[in-house]
Scaffold this motif. Structure first.
Motif, mmCIF file in Angstrom:
data_model
loop_
_atom_site.group_PDB
_atom_site.id
_atom_site.type_symbol
_atom_site.label_atom_id
_atom_site.label_comp_id
_atom_site.label_asym_id
_atom_site.label_seq_id
_atom_site.Cartn_x
_atom_site.Cartn_y
_atom_site.Cartn_z
ATOM 1 N N ILE A 285 -20.474 10.311 11.673
ATOM 2 C CA ILE A 285 -19.353 10.361 10.739
ATOM 3 C C ILE A 285 -19.576 11.531 9.784
ATOM 4 O O ILE A 285 -20.622 11.628 9.146
ATOM 5 N N THR A 295 -10.603 14.031 4.977
ATOM 6 C CA THR A 295 -10.529 13.732 6.409
ATOM 7 C C THR A 295 -11.914 13.312 6.871
ATOM 8 O O THR A 295 -12.916 13.901 6.472
ATOM 9 N N VAL A 296 -11.961 12.292 7.701
ATOM 10 C CA VAL A 296 -13.234 11.850 8.271
ATOM 11 C C VAL A 296 -13.249 12.214 9.755
ATOM 12 O O VAL A 296 -12.371 11.788 10.519
ATOM 13 N N LEU A 340 -9.877 0.963 14.338
ATOM 14 C CA LEU A 340 -9.442 1.644 13.126
ATOM 15 C C LEU A 340 -8.116 1.083 12.611
ATOM 16 O O LEU A 340 -7.960 0.822 11.413
ATOM 17 N N PHE A 354 -17.215 4.528 5.913
ATOM 18 C CA PHE A 354 -16.662 5.834 5.528
ATOM 19 C C PHE A 354 -16.945 6.116 4.046
ATOM 20 O O PHE A 354 -17.281 7.244 3.670
ATOM 21 N N VAL A 382 -8.458 9.897 10.051
ATOM 22 C CA VAL A 382 -9.692 9.867 10.832
ATOM 23 C C VAL A 382 -9.460 10.615 12.137
ATOM 24 O O VAL A 382 -8.565 10.264 12.915
#
Length: 403
Positions: A285, A295-296, A340, A354, A382
Motif C-alpha cells: 500500500i 490516492t492510495v 473495497l 490505509f 484506490v
C-alpha cells in the motif's frame, strides 16, 4: 573457619529460597480451559461459556455407545457484571479454579460484538495466564452454541476450531487474528479490526443400523457442525458486518496476508475452468498526496502453479500462459474491488490500514486528515494493480478431449 561457616549459611539459605513450591497447583485442583465464549446476557451482564478438559476421557478409547458416551470436555456457563466476576463465579459450579494457559480460542457472540467488545475483553488482556496467541473469532449467533457443538474427529472441539482457523489461513479464506493482533487493532487510531467468522451449519446425522433417531422414524437427526470462514468487520470496537470468503481474500490481497490458496479462472476462449495454486503473494500500500488529493496505490504480485485444467489449452505456447495470467489478475482484481466496495460504502470501516499507511508516510498531513477520516475514507480513491506469474504447469502441457 569463618569462611566455612559463611559458605554453610549461604548453602542453607539457597536451599530455603530455591526449593519453592509455595504456589504450586496440582492438576487435580484446576479446571483446564480449552476455549471460552462471550455472550451478552441481559442489559449489562456478560455470559462466559468455557470448555473444560476432562483428562480422564482424553486417553479413553472411542466409545461406540452413541449419544450417551462420555465427552472429553465439560461445557459450563457463568454470568457476571464483568468478565472477571463471571470467571470467579465458575468455582461455585466446578469446585476448581480455572487454568487458562491451555486456552486455544476466544469466541465472541454476535450480539455482544455489536454492543462493543472493549469492556468485555479487558480481563483477557490483563490476566498473565492467558495466551496472547489464542485465536479470536466472532460467532454468527451465540458463542455458547458454538462451544456446545461436537466434532466427529476431535474429542476436544476447541482443537478442531483451532485447526479450522489455521486452515483458513492456508486457504486465505478467513481473517486469522490472535488476541494480541486484535487488541492492537482495537487500540489503533487509524485502523478498524477484523476477526475470523465462525458459524453453525446443520447436518443430518446418518441413522444407525436398527436404531430410529426420531419417534416416527421419519426425519433423520440433525446435528450442528461449526465452520470457520470469512471475516467479521468492526468499526472501532463494534461489529458492523461480515465479509464472505471471496471478499475476505480480497482484503487479504491488499494487506499482503494471502499465504496460499486456489484461484479459479475461466479458460480463455474455451469452456471450462483452470485452477491456479498461489505459492507466493505480496501486497503493498502506497499513499500519494497530489494537489491536496489523496490516492492510495495498491500493488499486488502473485506467483503460482497450474493445479488443474478442465479445458483444452496448449500450455506450450507462451501467449496461452500470458492469457491465463491476465485472467488470474482479473479475478484477483474483482475480489479486491468487492472487498473495497463493501468496506468503504457499506461499513465505512478501514480494515485495510490505509489510515495507518497515510499516518506513517505523511504524519503532518495525517493530523488534519484524522479529524475527518470517517468522511474521507468512503470516498478515498484506490488504484489497484495486479501482476501475476505462472511458473509450473505440471507434467502435461496439452490436453485433448474428444467432443
Amino acid at each position: 573457619m569463618k569462611k566455612r561457616i559463611l559458605v554453610f549459611v549461604f548453602l542453607i539459605l539457597q536451599i530455603v529460597f530455591t526449593s519453592g513450591c509455595w504456589n504450586r497447583r496440582e492438576p487435580g485442583e484446576l479446571g483446564l480451559v480449552a476455549a471460552v465464549g462471550l455472550d451478552k446476557d441481559g442489559e449489562n451482564k456478560v455470559k462466559l461459556t468455557v470448555q473444560i478438559i476432562k483428562p480422564g476421557e482424553i486417553k479413553a478409547p472411542v466409545s461406540k455407545g452413541g449419544p450417551g458416551s462420555p465427552k472429553a470436555v465439560w461445557v459450563v456457563s457463568s454470568t457476571g457484571n464483568t468478565s472477571f466476576e463471571a470467571v470467579r463465579d465458575f468455582v461455585n459450579q466446578t469446585g476448581r479454579r480455572l487454568f487458562w494457559a491451555h486456552n486455544k480460542v476466544i469466541i465472541i457472540g454476535e450480539e455482544l460484538a455489536a454492543d462493543g467488545v472493549v469492556r468485555y475483553l479487558d480481563f483477557f488482556i490483563r490476566d498473565p495466564e492467558l495466551r496472547r496467541r489464542s485465536f479470536v473469532l466472532v460467532a454468527r449467533g451465540k458463542a455458547e452454541e458454538i462451544l456446545q457443538a461436537e466434532h466427529p474427529l476431535e474429542k476436544i472441539p476447541a482443537t478442531a476450531i483451532e485447526g479450522s482457523t489455521k486452515a483458513g489461513k492456508n486457504s486465505s479464506t478467513s481473517a486469522v487474528v490472535n488476541l494480541k493482533q486484535f487488541v492492537d487493532m482495537l487500540t489503533s487510531d487509524s485502523r478498524d479490526p477484523v476477526a475470523s467468522r465462525i458459524e453453525l451449519t446443520p447436518e443430518e446425522a446418518p441413522k444407525k443400523r436398527g436404531i430410529e433417531t426420531t419417534e416416527g422414524g421419519g426425519k433423520e437427526e440433525t446435528v450442528n457442525r461449526f465452520k470457520v470462514d470469512g471475516a467479521a468487520v468492526f468499526k472501532r470496537s463494534k461489529l458492523v458486518g461480515w465479509l464472505n470468503k471471496t471478499e475476505t481474500r480480497g482484503m487479504l490481497w491488499v494487506t499482503g496476508k494471502v499465504d496460499k490458496g486456489i484461484v479459479d479462472v475461466n479458460c480463455p476462449e474455451h469452456n471450462g475452468l483452470v485452477s491456479i495454486e498461489v505459492i507466493r503473494a505480496s501486497g503493498k500500500i502506497k499513499p500519494v498526496i497530489k494537489d491536496g488529493e489523496i490516492t492510495v496505490n495498491v500493488d499486488i504480485k502473485t506467483e503460482g502453479n497450474l493445479g488443474e485444467q478442465a479445458c483444452q489449452l496448449d500450455l506450450t505456447k507462451p501467449e496461452v500462459l500470458h492469457r491465463l495470467e491476465e485472467a488470474e489478475a482479473a479475478v484477483i482484481q474483482e475480489e479486491v474491488m468487492a472487498a473495497l466496495t463493501k468496506a468503504q460504502q457499506e461499513f465505512g470501516a478501514d480494515i485495510f490500514g490505509f489510515g495507518e499507511e497515510i499516518h506513517r508516510t505523511f504524519p503532518r498531513e495525517w493530523k488534519n486528515l484524522q479529524k475527518n477520516w470517517d468522511n474521507i475514507y468512503p470516498q478515498l480513491k484506490v488504484d489497484v494493480k495486479v501482476k501475476t506469474l505462472l511458473w509450473y504447469t505440471g507434467l502435461r502441457s496439452t490436453i485433448k478431449v474428444r467432443q
